[in-house]
Structures are given as C-alpha cells and as structure tokens.
Design a protein around this motif. Structure first.
Motif, short mmCIF file in Angstrom:
data_model
loop_
_atom_site.label_atom_id
_atom_site.label_comp_id
_atom_site.label_asym_id
_atom_site.label_seq_id
_atom_site.Cartn_x
_atom_site.Cartn_y
_atom_site.Cartn_z
N LEU A 100 -3.77 0.93 -4.29
CA LEU A 100 -3.79 0.12 -5.51
C LEU A 100 -2.40 0.04 -6.10
O LEU A 100 -1.63 1.01 -6.08
N TYR A 285 4.49 9.52 -11.56
CA TYR A 285 4.36 9.27 -10.11
C TYR A 285 5.17 8.04 -9.72
O TYR A 285 5.91 8.04 -8.73
N LYS A 290 10.11 5.66 -7.25
CA LYS A 290 11.32 4.83 -7.38
C LYS A 290 12.59 5.64 -7.18
O LYS A 290 13.61 5.11 -6.77
N LYS A 292 13.03 8.00 -5.01
CA LYS A 292 13.17 8.48 -3.62
C LYS A 292 14.49 8.03 -2.98
O LYS A 292 14.88 6.89 -3.10
C1 LIG Z 1 -6.93 6.28 -12.81
C2 LIG Z 1 -8.31 5.90 -12.63
C3 LIG Z 1 -8.96 6.17 -11.34
C4 LIG Z 1 -8.52 5.27 -10.27
C5 LIG Z 1 -9.25 5.58 -9.05
C6 LIG Z 1 -8.69 4.95 -7.83
C7 LIG Z 1 -7.40 5.40 -7.65
C8 LIG Z 1 -6.46 5.20 -6.78
C9 LIG Z 1 -6.45 4.49 -5.62
C10 LIG Z 1 -5.00 4.14 -5.29
O1 LIG Z 1 -4.88 3.45 -4.34
S1 LIG Z 1 -3.68 4.69 -6.26
C11 LIG Z 1 -2.24 4.36 -5.31
C12 LIG Z 1 -1.93 5.53 -4.48
N1 LIG Z 1 -0.87 5.23 -3.56
C13 LIG Z 1 0.01 6.13 -3.15
O2 LIG Z 1 -0.01 7.27 -3.52
C14 LIG Z 1 1.10 5.64 -2.22
C15 LIG Z 1 2.41 5.64 -2.91
N2 LIG Z 1 3.45 5.10 -2.04
C16 LIG Z 1 3.99 5.80 -1.02
O3 LIG Z 1 3.63 6.91 -0.71
C17 LIG Z 1 5.09 5.11 -0.28
O4 LIG Z 1 5.53 4.03 -1.03
C18 LIG Z 1 4.67 4.60 1.14
C19 LIG Z 1 3.41 3.77 1.09
C20 LIG Z 1 4.49 5.78 2.10
C21 LIG Z 1 5.83 3.71 1.69
O5 LIG Z 1 7.05 4.40 1.66
P1 LIG Z 1 8.42 3.59 1.76
O6 LIG Z 1 9.49 4.60 1.82
O7 LIG Z 1 8.32 2.59 2.84
O8 LIG Z 1 8.49 2.73 0.42
P2 LIG Z 1 8.89 3.23 -1.04
O9 LIG Z 1 10.37 3.22 -1.15
O10 LIG Z 1 8.18 4.48 -1.37
O11 LIG Z 1 8.27 2.08 -1.94
C22 LIG Z 1 8.85 0.79 -2.04
C23 LIG Z 1 8.60 0.26 -3.43
O12 LIG Z 1 7.19 0.13 -3.62
C24 LIG Z 1 6.79 0.87 -4.78
N3 LIG Z 1 5.43 1.38 -4.56
C25 LIG Z 1 5.00 2.19 -3.57
N4 LIG Z 1 3.70 2.41 -3.66
C26 LIG Z 1 3.26 1.74 -4.74
C27 LIG Z 1 2.00 1.59 -5.37
N5 LIG Z 1 0.87 2.13 -4.88
N6 LIG Z 1 1.92 0.82 -6.47
C28 LIG Z 1 3.02 0.23 -6.99
N7 LIG Z 1 4.27 0.34 -6.44
C29 LIG Z 1 4.38 1.10 -5.33
C30 LIG Z 1 7.83 1.97 -4.90
O13 LIG Z 1 7.86 2.44 -6.22
C31 LIG Z 1 9.07 1.23 -4.51
O14 LIG Z 1 9.47 0.45 -5.63
P3 LIG Z 1 11.00 0.07 -5.86
O15 LIG Z 1 11.79 1.35 -5.85
O16 LIG Z 1 11.36 -0.84 -4.72
O17 LIG Z 1 11.00 -0.62 -7.19
#
Ligand SMILES: CCCCCC/C=C\CC(=O)SCCNC(=O)CCNC(=O)[C@H](O)C(C)(C)COP(=O)(O)OP(=O)(O)OC[C@H]1O[C@@H](n2cnc3c(N)ncnc32)[C@H](O)[C@@H]1OP(=O)(O)O
Length: 292
Positions: A100, A285, A290, A292
């Motif tokens: 999400l 989180y 961000k 990293k």
């Molecule tokens: C609260 C009420 C109950 C809710 C119940 C349901 C809850 C949750 C379900 C969910 O799905 S919550 C989301 C959980 N997701 C994660 O924990 C994953 C987080 N992301 C990562 O681990 C990594 O990004 C990755 C997927 C392994 C990829 O790594 P990579 O090194 O390729 O990329 P990054 O540099 O980390 O990320 C790039 C860019 O994207 C932003 N970002 C990453 N994940 C999310 C996200 N889930 N939502 C929004 N944005 C995300 C990250 O911050 C980076 O942003 P910028 O630095 O480019 O601005």
C-alpha cells in the motif's frame, strides 16, 4: 500480443478556459499534452486469450487509489470478456509491488482515507473471486500489499533468489486485517500463517518456495511468464462455469468475510490509521525509507 484495452484516461482536451483580469472567460488553445503512462497495462494474447496485467507505477508500484481503481476496472473488463486467464506482474525489474502507498495513509483527510480503503477492498474482492485463473509472476520484492496481491492469485511464480515476499505489517507496528490473514491461511495453513504474521517476517524466494508461499521459483521474468502460462493452460479443457463455481466455493470464507464486513472493516481501518501513534509510526517509517 494484442492490446485490448488501456486504462489510461488520456487528457483529450486541447483547450482550457481561464478567468482573465476582466473576469471574462477566454479560450486559449494549447498543444495536446502527452498522455501519462497507464498505471496498469494489459495485453491479451490472441491465441490463448490470457491477459498479462502489468503494474506500472514507478519506482515501486505502491498501491494508491488510482492504481487500485485501474486494476479493478481491468479485472472487471476481463470478466466481461470471459477471459481465459490473467498473469499479474510488474514493469519494475526489482519490485513487484511495495504494498500500500504509505503516502495515502499519512496525514490524509478522512474522505481520502475512506476512498482509498474501499477501493482496496473492492479491488481485492474482484481479484480474489475472479472467475478466470490468476497467476502472480512476482518479478521483484513483494512486501505487505504486494504479497496480498500475490496471495489472492491462484498460483505464484517468483523470480529468485534475491527478492523477498511476506506480510510484514507487524514489523511496522500495524495489523494485517482479517482478510489478509485469510489469504495467507488459504496458502500456508494456520500454524505457518501465525508464525509468519506475528513476526512480520519477509521470506527470500527460496525460503518462500520451501514454505509453500510461492509455487515455483525461476531466474527471470520471461521464465515466470512462461510458467504462469503453463499453469493457466491446464484449465483449457475444464468447463469454465464449473471452475468458477468451485473456486468461489473454496474461497467462500474470504468472499463472505468481505461481503459481510465491508463497513466494519473500513471502520476498523479508519480507527487505527487515524490514531496519533500510528500516524507517527508511518511518518517515521516513510522517513527511514527515504533516508536509505
Ligand atoms: C494502519 C492501518 C492498518 C493498515 C493495514 C494494512 C497495512 C499495510 C499493508 C501495506 O502494504 S503497508 C506498506 C508496507 N510496505 C513496505 O513495508 C515496503 C516498503 N518499501 C521497501 O521495503 C522498499 O522500498 C522496497 C519495496 C524493497 C524497494 O526498495 P528499493 O531500494 O528499490 O526502493 P526504495 O529506495 O526503498 O524506494 C523508492 C521510493 O519509493 C518510496 N516507497 C517505498 N515503498 C513505499 C510505500 N509502500 N509507500 C510509499 N512510498 C514508498 C521510498 O520512500 C522511496 O521514495 P523516494 O526516496 O524516492 O522519495
């Protein structure tokens, strides 16, 4: 491969109205803007009738309301066209979906939160109960909501060994809703689901294969698509109605849970996500991602 429909609503207007100094309406002409890339692409193979549905929201395919909405429309379109099958994959080379979009849940107004969650619910239900065979070709990391999408398909092929998959919600201090739990239990059984969810553990592709969280591991996306096509091909001679009703019967618990509890489930989400400490946790989180 033939493209049957694209969900991108192109900005077809090439004129805009602006209010000038005299407050009169003036028409300015301008070049048509380049249409944005669709958030989800769909390509249907002419011969097999199988659709490859590709999540396309760089950088990490985080699931926001517009993407979920497009995905739901595509699934509905495939239903209407009596699709022979759907393969869900990603345009990224390293991420299937980061789950999400945390930005949708952070400091968002209540009406946006509510629209986000109800879109997630209905998209999930459309995928989970879809009449046609579904395969996730997981060509990258699939945490949380990315894992949920995969679990909602009937078969999972993952590119390994370096990518990971799992429902990591507890690690983030949030709770996976009951339908996430049902989805994982469908695949792993009670004990392994409890172990995986209470720890919020992410599994490498080889670990996921051993556990049964994925059905096959391959070394690249092309192989994943081929394996997915093979899985779907086995249903070619199975009468579609019998298949559909059987799938609905096997998945009845999840379907019924969502149909009967949509409003309570939304309320649960709203109560949780609007808590100050949850908001603080999401903010921290996001900042850690961000940094990293
Ligand atoms: C609260 C009420 C109950 C809710 C119940 C349901 C809850 C949750 C379900 C969910 O799905 S919550 C989301 C959980 N997701 C994660 O924990 C994953 C987080 N992301 C990562 O681990 C990594 O990004 C990755 C997927 C392994 C990829 O790594 P990579 O090194 O390729 O990329 P990054 O540099 O980390 O990320 C790039 C860019 O994207 C932003 N970002 C990453 N994940 C999310 C996200 N889930 N939502 C929004 N944005 C995300 C990250 O911050 C980076 O942003 P910028 O630095 O480019 O601005």
């Amino acid at each position: 491969m033939a493209v049957v429909f694209r969900t991108c609503k192109s900005l077809s207007k090439n004129a805009i109205f602006t209010r000038g100094i005299s407050s009169s309406l003036r028409l300015h002409s301008q070049k048509p803007p380049t249409p944005p890339e669709p958030l989800v692409n769909v390509d249907v193979d002419d011969k097999s009738g199988v659709a490859v549905v590709t999540l396309n929201r760089p950088p990490v395919n985080s699931l926001n309301t517009p993407l979920l909405s497009e995905l739901k429309n595509i699934i509905k379109g495939l239903e209407d066209n009596k699709s022979r099958g759907m393969i869900l994959t990603s345009s990224s080379e390293t991420v299937f979906s980061a789950g999400l979009d945390l930005m949708e849940m952070y400091n968002a107004p209540k009406d946006k939160l509510s629209a986000f969650w109800t879109t997630l619910q209905s998209t999930w239900l459309a995928l989970y109960r879809s009449s046609f065979p579904t395969v996730a070709a997981i060509n990258g990391h699939a945490p949380a909501g990315g894992c949920l999408l995969s679990l909602s398909c009937e078969y999972r092929v993952m590119v390994g060994p370096k990518f990971s998959i799992g429902l990591n919600e507890t690690q983030l201090g949030i709770v996976a809703p009951p339908w996430f739990v049902i989805c994982m239990r469908d695949v792993l059984g009670h004990r392994q689901t409890e172990m995986a969810l209470t720890s919020g553990r992410m599994f490498s592709a080889p670990e996921a294969l051993k556990l049964g969280l994925i059905d096959a591991m391959v070394t690249n996306k092309a192989e994943a698509i081929t394996e997915a096509q093979k899985f779907i091909a086995q249903f070619a001679k199975i009468p579609p109605l019998a298949r559909k009703l059987t799938k609905e019967s096997v998945r009845q618990e999840g379907i019924k849970y969502m149909e009967d509890n949509m409003i309570d489930d939304l309320q649960m989400f709203m109560d949780l996500v609007t808590q100050e400490k949850i908001q603080k946790g999401i903010g921290l989180y996001l900042a850690s991602l961000k940094k990293k």
